[in-house]
Scaffold this active site. Structure first.
Site, PDB file in Angstrom:
ATOM      1  N   TYR A   1       0.844  -1.187   0.000  1.00  0.00           N
ATOM      2  CA  TYR A   1       0.000   0.000   0.000  1.00  0.00           C
ATOM      3  C   TYR A   1       0.887   1.247   0.000  1.00  0.00           C
ATOM      4  CZ  TYR A   1      -3.692  -3.268   1.441  1.00  0.00           C
ATOM      5  OH  TYR A   1      -4.583  -4.328   1.525  1.00  0.00           O
TER       6      TYR A   1
ATOM      7  N   HIS B   1      -0.170 -12.497   1.436  1.00  0.00           N
ATOM      8  CA  HIS B   1      -0.897 -11.542   0.606  1.00  0.00           C
ATOM      9  C   HIS B   1      -0.989 -12.013  -0.848  1.00  0.00           C
ATOM     10  CE1 HIS B   1      -1.389  -6.933  -0.345  1.00  0.00           C
ATOM     11  NE2 HIS B   1      -2.477  -7.639  -0.593  1.00  0.00           N
TER      12      HIS B   1
END
Length: 315
Positions: free
Chosen positions: A57, A127
């Site tokens: 992010y 992830h």
């Protein structure tokens, strides 16, 4: 009737509402330092005590910003692993590479802890490991188990956008928690087919993200996004139909969208991505807004809520 969940594997209780920090890393548009700080402050003032982040992010930016948050009591924090950040020689963000080796998993977590200013995190999600089952089996899952044994993480999770591969990992491994994004919403019930019944049987906690399907269920206006792309006409029309049903009961569409996943007993928490203090305040209010059983029944009759989720509710 939905499955009654087995005893939860998590060694702590997840708050029902969490803040996702992808927008604070600049997803879709930049967020200033001041706006990011105000967003995080508004979250703590709204009583939000769970924050989800990831190195990807904003190439570490979201973790850095979250690391500046001073909150008492200390919040529950989840981050992710499996991808390493490789800056350019001038220090600016560079490429993101996948690395499921034990060394890569540990390096990723250590860098995250540095950015977050913490000695441990509560949840470490693998992830987006959709296409890496062999690597997960050989190195990544054993690595995160060791990190849990060492006390650097408290729980092992998998975070993905597709429920089928996620269910396969829950079936094969002992998984404390999963994060499923965009597949349990008023417009998408994919996770209800296999993943949620499986998690209910195994005691795997479920965190749901993407309840607005990238914005469409927050505001079904022309130009809205749906699953990271411009909304097609049929999705826009369905979202507008859903909003009209909510309007008939004076319930904001976001309130129904946020509260819908929590109808399933396996779901522990809903995580909402916010990029401003105003969004946090509005979403926290929507999460508390009373949704009458009559509306849930009406939404079910129109295909937005599976009937089995309403078993046992007054109607």
């Amino acid at each position: 009737m939905t499955d009654r969940p087995a005893a939860n594997r998590l060694p702590f209780t997840l708050p029902r509402l969490g803040l996702g920090t992808a927008p604070l890393g600049g997803l879709f548009e930049e967020v200033s330092e001041e706006e990011a700080a105000a967003t995080l402050t508004a979250a703590t003032e709204a009583g939000i005590t769970y924050f989800d982040t990831a190195p990807r992010y904003g190439h570490g930016l979201a973790e850095q910003r979250l690391g500046r948050l001073s909150a008492d009591p200390a919040p529950v924090i989840s981050t992710k692993t499996g991808w390493l950040l490789r800056p350019r020689p001038d220090g600016s963000p560079g490429e993101v590479i996948t690395d499921w080796t034990e060394r890569g998993i540990r390096e990723s977590l250590e860098a995250s802890l540095t950015r977050l200013g913490r000695s441990a995190v509560d949840i470490l999600y693998l992830h987006d490991p959709d296409n890496y089952p062999d690597e997960i089996r050989r190195t990544a899952y054993p690595a995160v188990r060791r990190l849990r044994e060492e006390g650097l993480i408290r729980a092992i999770g998998f975070g993905m956008n597709h429920s089928g591969p996620l269910a396969a990992y829950v079936e094969e491994f002992e998984v404390d928690v999963v994060l499923i994004a965009g597949r349990l919403s008023l417009l998408d019930h994919e996770a209800l087919t296999t993943l949620l019944p499986l998690c209910a049987r195994t005691g795997t906690a479920v965190v749901v993200g993407g309840v607005f399907n990238t914005g469409l269920l927050a505001d079904p206006a022309p130009g809205a996004m749906f699953n990271y792309r411009p909304a097609p006409a049929h999705a826009l029309e369905r979202a507008r139909q859903c909003r009209a049903l909510c309007d008939a009961y004076d319930v904001p569409l976001p309130a129904a969208a946020i509260q819908f996943p929590l109808l399933h007993p396996a779901v522990s928490s809903v995580v909402l991505g916010c990029r401003s203090a105003a969004e946090v305040t509005a979403n926290a209010a929507a999460a508390r807004f009373p949704v009458p059983d009559e509306l849930w029944q009406r939404l079910a009759r129109n295909g937005f809520v599976p009937e089995q989720l309403l078993a046992g509710r007054a109607g």
